[in-house]
Scaffold this motif. Structure first.
Motif: not given
Length: 838
Positions: A501, A504, A510, A516, A520
């Protein structure tokens, strides 16, 4: 123009000060008005602490653990909502409705018995904000609004709901106490206009008390709730004493002169009376449990402010109302009670030994008083909305007894083994820690994963996973792993998620949008758990027990938890929770109880020694009041009625400091009368004269305590009120029907243990025709020692205590002599009657 004070007294420093107070009354009116206006605002700046645990000594484990958790962990705001009379399908639909409320992080609900039982559903709602963040209140209000149409019960520690409810209860109690005070004053005063004089004086002291709490910063909810009521009950005597002095002086003096003279006499009398009350309250400041010093300081300040109001404000108010007091006089409603004095005299050889037996029995019984250290086993006479909701939830679902176990962070293996060991104990329902919190794919947050396992878990290419692990190894300065191979390199899942985290966010990694989004959402849930369960230096394990909140079995298991934790961690282990707090309160209680009793007795003993100048009298008076205290706390022991421990510590101090005044009134009057009268006449007249004072003060304090005890829903305040009301009634009864017999039986002891203070005395001399009024020691054409109210024609060389020598004209002397009940023979000693003649 007002008449001047007597010229002969104008040189007296006290008289000058009192004359200044009376003559500059408008200045004092202005000062009190300005201070009252300030207090009206400053009372809103006072912070009120609603947690009893916050007042534990800093050396206790709970206090240290709470402080540590506040810096190390984040505790999200939460609430429990129980909705009754709904089906499972309806409950399932409500979950989505709760989740849609802005600010709600998650809703815990499933169809098992822990969340659905007896046609009721229980939802555990967690908000996105810290429990101390004001932003948590709007979503809570939305939840309340949403459940309003349902048969719903909400339980939460957010906000100051409990404090607001208690304040409303105390407002009702205060109004009722004022009504009682008005009724008592209406009966005990001799003019209707005396009532506003007393109420204005007390009102000023009460307003200043509320406003001056601002200078203390934070006070406890106990002090905030009961101080005003107790201030009224404890200090109203001071104003009554001053008013009675004024009425005595006003019989033959103009209002100004009467107020000045009354004030000079009332200041030492009232100050002496207040010392015993303050002495009892000082004992509370020696408690380890800091709520004692908190309440003690606030009450002492209240007493001092009441004294200031009586000494500086009340003289001007009396001057203001003097004409009206003369116009509104009424007959005395308090009757004489000669039958009480006669009963006391004739029963002296029966009651005194019976009381001795009673207090010995009470001393033994009160040791078995069932003290409790939390609210879980207390039954209050009324229940507020919060308590009703908690009870409804507890009746339908098992209530949680949560203990937080705080251990050093960094060793996930030890944490996992500790959790497994605790869960194997029959006393433990479940544990929650990072080491057993499920993340995804069947893994817990602390499970170590290899690059292959991690790539399969979040569905990314193995090569990408290896690159991420290599970056983690470099960041962790584990270069050997990064160079020699990552196949067997394992990283705890929570650490890897946190690392990815951060990478990123900084743009170093990426991923495609779907991956992603998955990361998250996983980070959101993992971070939620991490903030609550892991800090910079410590980890927190939530242990839910199958045991009641307060029991010896629970306390024993707390010790066992320490033993288990010490097998994995050698130091810095803390347990925090309601049960732990109550366990530690139990440990401090014995010490605090002993200290409070010893200090209160010693302080009051010193005051009484100087008051009565006798070693025997203080011992007798303290024995009577201490006996009352033991009897008071024998009642719950006999009734098997649980009582909050704080009630004993606070009420015993107040009872010793305040109720001793009733005994002082009777003992002082009896001692004074015994100088000239026999035992029987002295005790009858003593009870007649003391009854109005005792019934005024005692009724107010007893009713205040009873109302607090019957009309509050808080366990601590309920216990204080209940014990104070009952204790005051017991003290009144004993001082009226037991103390007189003890004074009669101990008359010889009192006289033989009397002593004279060696201090400089000022002998007054006069010649010619004079009136002597006071306690006299000296020569009046012959040695005189005793209390005199006489006209003397001749030379006087004597020390006059609590009185004065006043020059007279022939007309004044003739008037006095014609109305005197006792004949005074010139040039002879005044002789007291023999006991048997009376």
């Amino acid at each position: 123009m007002e008449p001047a004070a007597p010229e002969k007294s104008s040189g007296n420093a006290m008289l000058k000060i009192c004359a200044f107070i009376v003559d500059k009354r408008n200045l004092f009116f202005l000062v009190f008005i300005l201070l009252s206006v300030f207090s009206a605002f400053s009372r809103n700046w006072v912070k009120v602490e609603n947690s009893l645990a916050a007042y534990l000594p800093q050396s206790t484990e709970t206090k240290q653990g709470l402080d540590l958790m506040e810096t190390e962990f984040k505790t999200y705001g939460s609430c429990k909502v129980m909705i009754a009379n709904i089906s499972c399908d309806q409950a399932d639909k409500l979950v989505k409705s709760f989740e849609d409320i802005d600010g709600v992080f998650r809703v815990e609900y499933d169809n098992d018995e822990s969340h659905y039982n007896n046609g009721s559903a229980l939802f555990n709602i967690t908000f996105e904000y810290d429990e101390k963040d004001p932003a948590v209140m709007p979503p809570l209000d939305e939840v309340k609004a949403f459940i309003e149409p349902y048969d719903a019960y909400l339980s939460t520690t957010l906000g100051d709901i409990q404090a607001e409810l208690i304040n409303k209860e105390m407002q009702v109690i205060s109004v009722l106490v004022v009504i009682v005070v008005l009724t008592v004053l209406l009966i005990t005063t001799q003019a209707y206009a005396e009532i506003p004089v007393l109420l204005i004086t007390f009102g000023a002291g009460a307003v200043l008390q509320l406003g001056s709490n601002f200078f203390l910063g934070t006070i406890s909810f106990v002090s905030d709730s009961v101080t005003i009521v107790l201030q009224l009950a404890l200090s109203v005597d001071y104003a009554v004493i001053f008013l009675n002095r004024y009425k005595e002086e006003h019989r033959d003096k103009e209002p100004r002169e009467a107020v000045i003279t009354a004030l000079t006499k009332a200041i030492p009398e009232i100050s002496g009376s207040s010392l015993t009350t303050i002495g009892g309250l000082i004992a509370m400041t020696f408690m380890q449990y800091q709520i004692g010093p908190d309440l003690g300081v606030v009450l002492i300040k209240a007493i001092i402010l009441s004294l200031i109001s009586v000494f500086l404000l009340m003289p001007g108010i009396i001057m203001l109302f003097a004409p009206l007091m003369e116009k509104t006089q009424h007959r005395n409603f308090i009757p004489d009670i000669p039958f009480v004095g006669k009963f006391d005299y004739h029963s002296r050889f029966i009651v005194a030994p019976l009381f001795l037996a009673a207090i010995i029995a009470a001393f033994i019984i009160q040791h078995k008083c069932p003290y409790v250290f939390g609210y879980s086993t207390l039954e209050t006479p009324i229940k507020n909305d919060v308590q009703i909701a908690d009870e409804m939830i507890a009746d339908n679902f098992n209530s949680d007894n949560l203990i937080a176990l705080v251990v050093p962070a960094g060793n996930y293996d030890n944490e996992k083994r500790l959790i497994q060991k605790l869960e194997a104990c029959r006393e433990v329902k479940s544990c929650t820690g990072l080491a057993n919190t499920e993340a995804m794919g069947g893994y817990t947050l602390t499970d170590p994963l290899s690059p292959r396992q991690f790539s399969e878990l979040i569905d990314i290419d193995f090569e990408i996973a290896e690159l991420i692990y290599a970056a983690y190894a470099v960041n962790d300065e584990d270069y050997a792993k990064a160079v020699n191979g990552l196949t067997s390199y394992k990283v705890p899942l929570i650490d890897m998620f946190m690392f990815i985290h951060d990478e990123i966010d900084q743009g170093y990694v990426s991923l495609d949008k779907e991956t992603k989004d998955t990361l998250d959402e996983a980070y959101r849930m993992i971070n939620f758990a991490k903030e609550q369960l892991q800090g910079e230096s410590y980890s927190r394990i939530l242990v839910y027990l199958n045991l009641p909140q307060e029991s010896q079995e629970t306390f024993d298991f707390i010790d066992k938890m320490h033993e288990i934790a010490h097998t994995y961690y050698h130091s810095n282990i803390y347990t925090v929770g309601e049960s732990v707090s109550q366990y530690e309160l139990k440990k401090t209680f014995s010490r605090d109880n002993l200290v409070v009793n010893i200090v209160s007795i010693l302080v009051v003993l010193v005051v009484l020694l100087f008051t009565f100048k006798s070693a025997g009298m203080p011992v007798l008076l303290i024995a009577v009041i201490q006996g009352s205290i033991w009897i008071n706390f024998s009642v719950p022991a006999l009734e098997h009625d649980n009582i909050f421990f704080l009630s004993q510590l606070i009420v015993s101090s107040i009872q010793m400091g305040a109720n001793i005044d009733y005994a002082i009134v009777i003992a002082g009057r009896y001692t004074e009368l015994r100088a000239t009268r026999g035992r029987c006449d002295s005790i009858i007249e003593t009870m007649n004269a003391s009854f109005p004072t005792i019934v005024t003060s005692g009724t107010m304090l007893a009713v205040a305590g009873i109302l607090i005890g019957r009309l509050t829903s808080d366990g601590a305040i309920y216990g204080i009120g209940q014990c104070l009301g009952r204790g005051t009634i017991i003290s009144i009864f004993i001082t009226m029907f037991v103390l007189p017999q003890i004074l009669l039986v101990g008359d010889t002891i009192i006289s033989k243990t009397a002593f004279i203070m060696n201090m400089p005395i000022r002998t007054k001399e006069a010649q010619g025709l004079n009136r002597v009024n006071g306690i006299v020691r000296g020569r009046i054409n012959g040695v005189v020692t005793g209390t005199m109210n006489a006209v003397v024609r001749g030379d006087i060389s004597a020390f006059v205590e609590a009185g004065n020598i006043t020059g007279l004209t022939e007309e004044e002397a003739a008037s006095i002599v014609s109305g005197m009940p006792v004949q005074i023979n010139e040039n002879n000693e005044k002789e007291a009657g023999d006991d048997e003649k009376n």
